[in-house]
Design a protein around this motif. Structure first.
Motif, PDB file in Angstrom:
ATOM      1  N   LEU A   1       0.811  -1.218   0.000  1.00 46.57           N
ATOM      2  CA  LEU A   1       0.000   0.000   0.000  1.00 46.57           C
ATOM      3  C   LEU A   1       0.846   1.269   0.000  1.00 46.57           C
ATOM      4  CD1 LEU A   1      -2.886  -0.986   2.447  1.00 46.57           C
ATOM      5  CD2 LEU A   1      -2.660  -1.415  -0.013  1.00 46.57           C
ATOM      6  N   THR A   2       1.992   1.240   0.688  1.00 45.51           N
ATOM      7  CA  THR A   2       2.896   2.395   0.718  1.00 45.51           C
ATOM      8  C   THR A   2       4.317   1.899   0.429  1.00 45.51           C
ATOM      9  OG1 THR A   2       3.149   2.200   3.127  1.00 45.51           O
ATOM     10  CG2 THR A   2       1.470   3.733   2.308  1.00 45.51           C
ATOM     11  N   PRO A   3       4.629   1.657  -0.845  1.00 50.17           N
ATOM     12  CA  PRO A   3       5.892   1.010  -1.203  1.00 50.17           C
ATOM     13  C   PRO A   3       7.127   1.800  -0.771  1.00 50.17           C
ATOM     14  CG  PRO A   3       4.365   0.995  -3.062  1.00 50.17           C
ATOM     15  CD  PRO A   3       3.790   1.905  -2.026  1.00 50.17           C
ATOM     16  N   SER A   4       8.135   1.062  -0.332  1.00 45.10           N
ATOM     17  CA  SER A   4       9.430   1.670  -0.017  1.00 45.10           C
ATOM     18  C   SER A   4      10.383   1.576  -1.194  1.00 45.10           C
ATOM     19  CB  SER A   4      10.050   0.963   1.200  1.00 45.10           C
ATOM     20  OG  SER A   4      10.393  -0.379   0.897  1.00 45.10           O
TER      21      SER A   4
ATOM     22  N   MET B   1      -0.190  -1.299  -7.012  1.00 51.64           N
ATOM     23  CA  MET B   1       0.096  -2.211  -5.911  1.00 51.64           C
ATOM     24  C   MET B   1      -1.121  -2.481  -5.023  1.00 51.64           C
ATOM     25  SD  MET B   1       3.145  -3.191  -6.439  1.00 51.64           S
ATOM     26  CE  MET B   1       3.792  -3.939  -4.954  1.00 51.64           C
ATOM     27  N   ARG B   2      -1.941  -1.480  -4.792  1.00 52.17           N
ATOM     28  CA  ARG B   2      -3.117  -1.679  -3.941  1.00 52.17           C
ATOM     29  C   ARG B   2      -4.063  -2.718  -4.560  1.00 52.17           C
ATOM     30  NH1 ARG B   2      -5.386   1.313   0.217  1.00 52.17           N
ATOM     31  NH2 ARG B   2      -3.685   2.827  -0.040  1.00 52.17           N
ATOM     32  N   SER B   3      -4.342  -2.586  -5.853  1.00 54.19           N
ATOM     33  CA  SER B   3      -5.236  -3.550  -6.506  1.00 54.19           C
ATOM     34  C   SER B   3      -4.561  -4.904  -6.677  1.00 54.19           C
ATOM     35  CB  SER B   3      -5.700  -3.017  -7.863  1.00 54.19           C
ATOM     36  OG  SER B   3      -4.608  -2.795  -8.734  1.00 54.19           O
ATOM     37  N   LEU B   4      -3.226  -4.906  -6.881  1.00 53.97           N
ATOM     38  CA  LEU B   4      -2.504  -6.168  -7.007  1.00 53.97           C
ATOM     39  C   LEU B   4      -2.582  -6.977  -5.713  1.00 53.97           C
ATOM     40  CD1 LEU B   4       0.705  -5.085  -8.970  1.00 53.97           C
ATOM     41  CD2 LEU B   4      -1.175  -6.514  -9.813  1.00 53.97           C
ATOM     42  N   TRP B   5      -2.511  -6.289  -4.582  1.00 54.17           N
ATOM     43  CA  TRP B   5      -2.613  -6.991  -3.303  1.00 54.17           C
ATOM     44  C   TRP B   5      -3.959  -7.720  -3.217  1.00 54.17           C
ATOM     45  CZ3 TRP B   5      -5.750  -7.048   1.023  1.00 54.17           C
ATOM     46  CH2 TRP B   5      -5.233  -7.716   2.147  1.00 54.17           C
ATOM     47  N   SER B   6      -5.045  -7.045  -3.547  1.00 53.46           N
ATOM     48  CA  SER B   6      -6.376  -7.663  -3.485  1.00 53.46           C
ATOM     49  C   SER B   6      -6.504  -8.818  -4.472  1.00 53.46           C
ATOM     50  CB  SER B   6      -7.459  -6.613  -3.767  1.00 53.46           C
ATOM     51  OG  SER B   6      -7.426  -5.583  -2.805  1.00 53.46           O
ATOM     52  N   GLU B   7      -5.992  -8.619  -5.695  1.00 51.76           N
ATOM     53  CA  GLU B   7      -6.069  -9.675  -6.712  1.00 51.76           C
ATOM     54  C   GLU B   7      -5.311 -10.917  -6.272  1.00 51.76           C
ATOM     55  OE1 GLU B   7      -4.578  -8.041 -10.319  1.00 51.76           O
ATOM     56  OE2 GLU B   7      -6.115  -6.462 -10.422  1.00 51.76           O
TER      57      GLU B   7
END
Length: 332
Positions: A80-83, A92-98
């Motif tokens: 959600l908050t990439p380093s 990344m937010r939608s990829l996490w859910s998928e």
């Protein structure tokens, strides 16, 4: 050990975690160029072959669906908050859910697949590969440099099986987030990203942040006031003691990062074991030691499973943080 109701005989754990390199992950997770390659660097060829049992091996492995979900929840903040500057950073937010949905769609809780040695690759470095869809899923959910894989050798009805588990590297996420907060976005050359063996050289150039974080001097002072020694070793020389976070700094909010209840004073070895999730504590001050440490290391760290440390500071708030550590950090 009992896994999903089945009894397995524990043999050993591979001596070092397997770093998830940028070259191995799927394209949207990558930091550099290219599409990623399926071969995974495990370690030296000799040690890899000794652990997996033979030269030119093909072995049966398994992962647990609950472990994959636990990893995704542990590393959710990084999604959600990439380093790091992932190629699919904006997704990344939608990829996490998928990816959570893909894991949930697995039909079994214990999922088997095979890996084989890349014996055609010359040299002393050991690689494995697989065309299995589960292996591909692990590549898809893994984030480079802030994830790693541990391997455990078990026996089931006299046959070897290898239990693989994916972990979030909170310590490395912390280093990268702190670097961004203090110095701006991390810059790496294309050469550094391509040759993953140079990652340690890159890390050495990232400034140490443990004592440079805002508010950490006061955090350490309050912890030392409460317990001015390591409750495991009883060492009381302040220069040898570390203010260790229970809920990792990388996933704590601003208040949790400076809350002295979110910490212990530990000597360096036990700070590292605790930070990396190789040990944790119960609310009644007893230690649990992870089986993801090799037998040799477990024999050498100087403490025993369920050992009581009566001077370990404990209260209800600290117990809440420890609940997080046991469920999200400890390598159970």
């Amino acid at each position: 050990m009992i896994i999903q109701g089945e009894k397995f005989t524990f043999v050993d754990t591979f001596e070092s975690p397997i770093t998830v390199a940028d070259s191995w992950v799927m394209p949207k997770n990558k930091l550099g160029d290219g599409n990623g390659e399926a071969k995974l660097y495990v370690g030296s060829r000799d040690k890899m072959e000794a652990f997996f049992g033979e030269i030119d091996f093909t072995v049966t492995c398994f992962v647990l669906r609950q472990d994959l979900l636990a990893y995704m929840n542990a590393i959710k903040a990084e999604y959600l908050t990439p380093s790091q500057d992932y190629r699919g950073k904006d997704e990344m937010r939608s990829l996490w859910s998928e990816r959570i949905e893909k894991i949930n769609s697995l039909t079994d809780d214990l999922v088997f697949f095979t890996i084989h040695e890349q014996s055609q690759i010359a040299g002393s470095r050991g690689y494995v590969n697989s065309s299995d869809k589960v292996y591909k899923l692990i590549r898809e959910i893994s984030l480079p440099l802030v994830s790693y894989i541990s391997a455990m050798r078990l026996e089931y009805n006299g046959h070897p099986l290898f239990y693989l588990k994916l972990f979030a590297d909170f310590e490395e996420i912390e280093r990268r987030k702190a670097f961004i907060e203090n110095y701006g976005t991390i810059k790496q050359t294309e050469e550094e990203l391509f040759f993953c063996v140079r990652e340690e050289e890159v890390k050495e150039r990232i400034p140490t942040v443990r004592y440079a974080r805002e508010g950490q001097d006061e955090y350490r002072r309050k912890l030392l006031e409460e317990c001015p020694f390591c409750p495991i070793t009883m060492i009381n020389e302040e220069s040898l003691l570390i203010a260790s976070h229970i809920k990792p700094w990388a996933v704590s909010d601003s208040k949790e990062r400076v809350d002295p209840n979110n910490g212990f004073i530990l000597s360096p070895l036990y700070d590292k074991l605790f930070d990396r999730g190789y040990i944790t504590f119960s609310d009644d001050k007893r230690v649990s030691i992870s089986n993801w440490l090799s037998r040799q290391v477990k024999d050498r760290i100087g403490i025993k499973e369920n050992q009581l440390f009566q001077f370990l500071p404990m209260n209800d708030v600290r117990a809440g943080y420890l609940d997080y550590h046991r469920s999200m950090v400890f390598k159970g």
